[in-house]
Design an enzyme around this catalytic site. Sequence first.
Site, PDB file in Angstrom:
ATOM      1  N   ASP A 136       0.823  -1.206   0.000  1.00  0.00           N
ATOM      2  CA  ASP A 136       0.000   0.000   0.000  1.00  0.00           C
ATOM      3  C   ASP A 136       0.864   1.266   0.000  1.00  0.00           C
ATOM      4  O   ASP A 136       1.904   1.314   0.669  1.00  0.00           O
ATOM      5  CB  ASP A 136      -0.893  -0.033   1.248  1.00  0.00           C
ATOM      6  CG  ASP A 136      -1.969   1.033   1.205  1.00  0.00           C
ATOM      7  OD1 ASP A 136      -2.710   1.081   0.217  1.00  0.00           O
ATOM      8  OD2 ASP A 136      -2.065   1.821   2.162  1.00  0.00           O
TER       9      ASP A 136
ATOM     10  N   GLU B  58       1.657  -0.487  -4.821  1.00  0.00           N
ATOM     11  CA  GLU B  58       0.611   0.449  -5.223  1.00  0.00           C
ATOM     12  C   GLU B  58       1.276   1.762  -5.628  1.00  0.00           C
ATOM     13  O   GLU B  58       1.730   2.533  -4.787  1.00  0.00           O
ATOM     14  CB  GLU B  58      -0.385   0.725  -4.096  1.00  0.00           C
ATOM     15  CG  GLU B  58      -1.530   1.619  -4.592  1.00  0.00           C
ATOM     16  CD  GLU B  58      -2.229   2.434  -3.494  1.00  0.00           C
ATOM     17  OE1 GLU B  58      -3.283   3.013  -3.794  1.00  0.00           O
ATOM     18  OE2 GLU B  58      -1.712   2.514  -2.360  1.00  0.00           O
TER      19      GLU B  58
ATOM     20  N   ASP C  36     -10.425   1.605  -4.865  1.00  0.00           N
ATOM     21  CA  ASP C  36     -10.072   3.029  -4.839  1.00  0.00           C
ATOM     22  C   ASP C  36     -10.628   3.806  -6.021  1.00  0.00           C
ATOM     23  O   ASP C  36     -10.261   4.980  -6.213  1.00  0.00           O
ATOM     24  CB  ASP C  36      -8.547   3.188  -4.805  1.00  0.00           C
ATOM     25  CG  ASP C  36      -7.964   2.953  -3.417  1.00  0.00           C
ATOM     26  OD1 ASP C  36      -8.686   3.178  -2.433  1.00  0.00           O
ATOM     27  OD2 ASP C  36      -6.792   2.552  -3.326  1.00  0.00           O
TER      28      ASP C  36
END
Lengths: 557, 557
Positions: free
Chosen positions: A324, A353, A420
Site C-alpha cells: 500500500d 501500489e 479506490d
Amino acid sequence: MLLEAVYHRPKLNWSYAYDSETIHLRLRAKKDDLTEVYAFAGDKYIWNQSKELIPMSKFASDDLFDYWECAIKPAYRRLKYGFLLKSDDDEIWMTENDFSKERPPVPDRLFEYPFINPADVFKVPAWVKDTVFYQIFPERFANGNPDNDPAGVLPWGGKPERDNFFGGDLQGVIDHLDHLSELGITGIYFTPLFEATTNHKYDTADYMKIDPHFGDTEMVKKLVQACHERGIRVLFDAVFNHSGKTFAPFVDVLEKGEQSRYKDWFSVREFPLEVNDGVPTYDTFSFEPLMPKLNTDNPEVREYLLNVAEFWIKEVGIDGWRLDVADEVDHQFWRDFRKTVKAANPDAYILGEIWHESSPWLQGDQFDAVMNYPFTDAVLDYVVRGTLDAKGFANAIGRQLSRYPQQASEVAFNLLDSHDTPRLLTLCEGDKNKMKLAALFQFTYGGTPCIYYGDEIGLDGEQDPDCRKCMEWNPDKQDRDLFEFYRKLISVRKDLSVLRTGSITFLHAEEGGSKLAYERRLGKESVLVLLNNYDAGQTLEVPAAGQAWHDAMSGDS
Amino acid sequence: MLLEAVYHRPKLNWSYAYDSETIHLRLRAKKDDLTEVYAFAGDKYIWNQSKELIPMSKFASDDLFDYWECAIKPAYRRLKYGFLLKSDDDEIWMTENDFSKERPPVPDRLFEYPFINPADVFKVPAWVKDTVFYQIFPERFANGNPDNDPAGVLPWGGKPERDNFFGGDLQGVIDHLDHLSELGITGIYFTPLFEATTNHKYDTADYMKIDPHFGDTEMVKKLVQACHERGIRVLFDAVFNHSGKTFAPFVDVLEKGEQSRYKDWFSVREFPLEVNDGVPTYDTFSFEPLMPKLNTDNPEVREYLLNVAEFWIKEVGIDGWRLDVADEVDHQFWRDFRKTVKAANPDAYILGEIWHESSPWLQGDQFDAVMNYPFTDAVLDYVVRGTLDAKGFANAIGRQLSRYPQQASEVAFNLLDSHDTPRLLTLCEGDKNKMKLAALFQFTYGGTPCIYYGDEIGLDGEQDPDCRKCMEWNPDKQDRDLFEFYRKLISVRKDLSVLRTGSITFLHAEEGGSKLAYERRLGKESVLVLLNNYDAGQTLEVPAAGQAWHDAMSGDS
C-alpha cells in the site's frame, strides 16, 4: 533526422539484462523518422574480432516517437555499443556523447553495459503472467460466519458507508471458492486482513494478527491451503507506509509523548501529537490522523516490518505481497524487503501500489510490478470517456511498453477498477458492451489481468465507499451473461499462450474514431483482435497473411 | 516549440532530493527554444491551497539542449508537479503522459515526487569539495626504506616496465609529506597497498595485509595519522571486481578444482581452470588469467569483502575507498558496501572507477563520485587535441552537469591523467602552457581536482607502463615553475569558496576557436575565468558588471 528526438541512456529501460545472458538495447527516435537502426556492439577487450552491426526493430510507438529494440547475448556477458541510425537521406552514428557522420574508429567513447551480474538481473515470477487475479475486499465479499461479525453489523447488501460493516469474513471466501474456480481465477489479491478499526483495514492495529471479524491465523491458513489446492495463488496487502492509530507503538507515543520508547517509530514534527486546522503534528498518510507514517529510517521499524513480511510467507504460505502507498516509503526499505521476501519465497510476487510511471521501482531491486493505473487510464480514456481515439490509445499503450524492461511489462498488474476507483460498470454508465470491450483489451493484452470482485456479475458503484458494496450471491440477481463473458475471456486467454506472452503490434488505430486492430504474436502463433467502440457494426481491413484463422471467442473457423 | 526535445522523467537527475527538505526539478528542451519554464507544483492532498507556478532557470546547455532547473521545499515533503513551457509564440503544459494547451484542471495526471524519505537522500561528504587530491602509485613515489625492497629492485629513476620494481614504499610517502603540504594537497588516493605480485598491486593476494615491500599495518597507521595531522585525508584502493591469482581461495581452486570449498568464490565457466587461445575458462578482468573475477553473488564473498572494507576504516582510519573496475561489480553489492562503509565512517568518500556516464551508480545508494574521465576527455579534446572548440567544450561540460544530481557534481573526482593514461605533460607534447591551461580549468571548476603524482614537477610519460615513472626528488631536476603554478592554483582555490561551490555560467565560448570565458558565482561573490588556447594574446569582451575586480592569480586590482 531529428537528433533532438533520439534518446538512449545506460541501464533503466534502455539497456538492461533480460536474463542472465541477454542484454536488451533500446533507442528512441522521432516517429517515422528512421528507416533502419543498428546496434554497433562488441566486447571492448576484443573489439576488432567481436564488433558487429545488429539490426534493431521497432517494438513500440507513441504519438511523438518510435522505440527500437534488439536482444544480444554477448559471449562474455559484457558489451560496448553505439548505434547506427539510417533515414531516407542520412546515416548517423551515435556514441555516448555525440552524433557523427563517421563510424567510431575505436570503441572508447561508445556506451557500455559493463557486465551482466546475476544479482542485478530483474527476475520476475514465471507464474504471474499465466495468472488471472481477482481482488477481494473481505468485509464485503461474503459473510461465512455470523459469530465473528462486528457489533452493529448491518444486513448484507445495504448501502456501503465510510464506517459501516456487513460482516464479510474468511469463511465467506472459503465458501465461495467454487465461484472463483468456475470463473477461472488463479490468483486472489486480498485488501488488508490484519486487525484494524475500519472496514477497509488500511489502519493496521496489529500486523501479526488476522482481524477477529475476519477470522484468525488458523482460518487464513485453511483458506490459503484451499486456494492452493485449486491452483489459486494468494497475495496479502502490506500497509507499511503508515500504521493505524491503534497500533501499540503509536498508542504508546500518544500516551507518553517524547518519553515513549517508540517515539522514533514515527515521524513526529512537533510534540504533543495533535491536529491543528486539519494538519497533524506528525507525518501521516495524506493528512489522516488515523494513519501515522512509519519511520522506516529507524532500524527497529525496518526489522519489525521485514519480520512481518517474512512471517506471513512462512506461516501461511502466501504467494506475494501487495504494498500500500508504496511510493511514499523509501527505496532502501523496499530493497531490503525484496531480499527478505524472495529469500522466504523466491517465487513471491511483489506488487506495489503506485499510480504513476514507476520505473524507479521496476529495475529488479524492488518490485515485480505495480498496480498499473496508467493502463487503467488509457483503457478508460479510450473505451469509456472517449478522450482518446484509437490512435491515441495505441500511442498510450506504446508509451507504457517503452518505459519498462520487458520482464516488468510481462507481469504488469493490469486492472480496470479497484476499491479506490468507481466500478467499471458505473464508469461505463451501465453500458455492458463498453465494459466488455474494456475487458476484452485487458484479457488480450500482456501482463496479468485483475477483476475487482463482483464486476463479473454486474456489481456497480461510484467512488469509494460506493464501490465497496456487498457481493451479490443471489444467482437471480447476478448478471450471468457478464459472468459467462468473463469466463469465456479467461478460458480463451488460458488456451492461447500467445495472449499471455506474445508481442503486440497495432495494425490499425483509427484517428478521430475508435476502430482498433492489433496482433499478438508468439513464434508462428498469432491472434488478431479487432475492437469497435461504435454503436453500430463497422468494416475494417487489416493485413492478415493467408493462414487458417478461427474465432477464438466462438470457436468458429 | 519542439516537443520531441522536451524531456523529464521521475527521479534520477530529473527530480531528486537535494537534501532532506529540498527537491530539485529539471527539464530539458531544445536549445534556445523556450523563453520561460515554470514548475506547476503543490501537495496533492491540498492541491488547490498549495499549487503554485515556480519559475525555473537555465542551469546548463549542450549542443542540442538547454536544461532548466528549480529548487522547491514542499511543506510536507511531497510534491505533485507538471511544467508550463513558454516560447515566443506558444504556451504548453506538460503532464506525465501528455502535452496540452490547457492548464491541467486536476493534479491526478501530473508527475509526482511521492515523499522525501531521509534514507533516499543522496548525501555526500562535505569535506570532499574543499579537498585537493593527489594520486600516489606507491611503488614509484619514494623509496624510504631499502630494507623492504623486492628482490631485483632497480635503481630509482630507471625506465618503468610492466614487471620491474624500484622499491617505493610507505616510509617514502611519510618522508615526503612536506612536499604535499607545500603544494597544498589535502587528500591522497593511493593505488592498491595490499599484498600482490605486480608492481601496480591490482592482483590482490591478501586483502588484509599491506604489501611487505610497502610496509605493514603499523606503518600504514603511522602514515594515515601523519596525514591526518596535516589535514590530509586518505583513500585506499579496493580491488573487489577480481582478486589476484595468488589470493588463497583462488589458489585452493587451482589446486583442488571442483572439490575446492572456494569454487563458488569465482565464476568458473568450465573446469579445469585453464587458458585456451588466450581465453580463460573462468571469468576474469578482461581476459587476464592473473585476475579471476570474484563472485559477489556468493554471500561468503560479499561478507569477506565487506569485512575488508570495514576493517581498514576501523583499523587505520582511512577516509574512503576508491573502487577498481567498479562498474563490472553488481549494484546490489555496492549498495551493501555503502551501508557498511558509511556505518563505519559516515564521512567516508566512495569513489568508483567508471570511465563512462555513471548515473546508475550516482543516485545516493552506491557511490559518491566516479573517476570523472568524461571530464578528462572534454578538457583534453579542447586544450590538447583541439578536437573541440570552446563552444564544443562548454557544451560537453553542460551535458555532464545535466546528467547528475547537483550533489554528485559537487564531489566529482576531476582528474586529467592517472596511472591508466598518458601523463598530461606528454599529452600536451611538452607544452607547459597547454598543461597549465588544462589545470586552470580543473582548479576553477566544481568537484574535487586530483593531481597525478609528479605532474606538478614536470614528470612525463606515455601510456602505462611509461606513465608510472619514479618520482623525481632532485630539486634541480624538478620543474619548479610548474610546481609554483600548481601551488598558486591550489591556494587561490582554497581562498575562494566560490571556486569550490559556486554555479558556473559560460559567458563566451568561441565557435571554431578556443576563447572561453565563464563565471563562477556564489551569492555576491563572482570569479571570471578567461581561457585562451591560442599561441598569441587575444582580446575578448565579456559582460562583467561594474564591481571591483582583482586578479586572483597575481593579486593585482
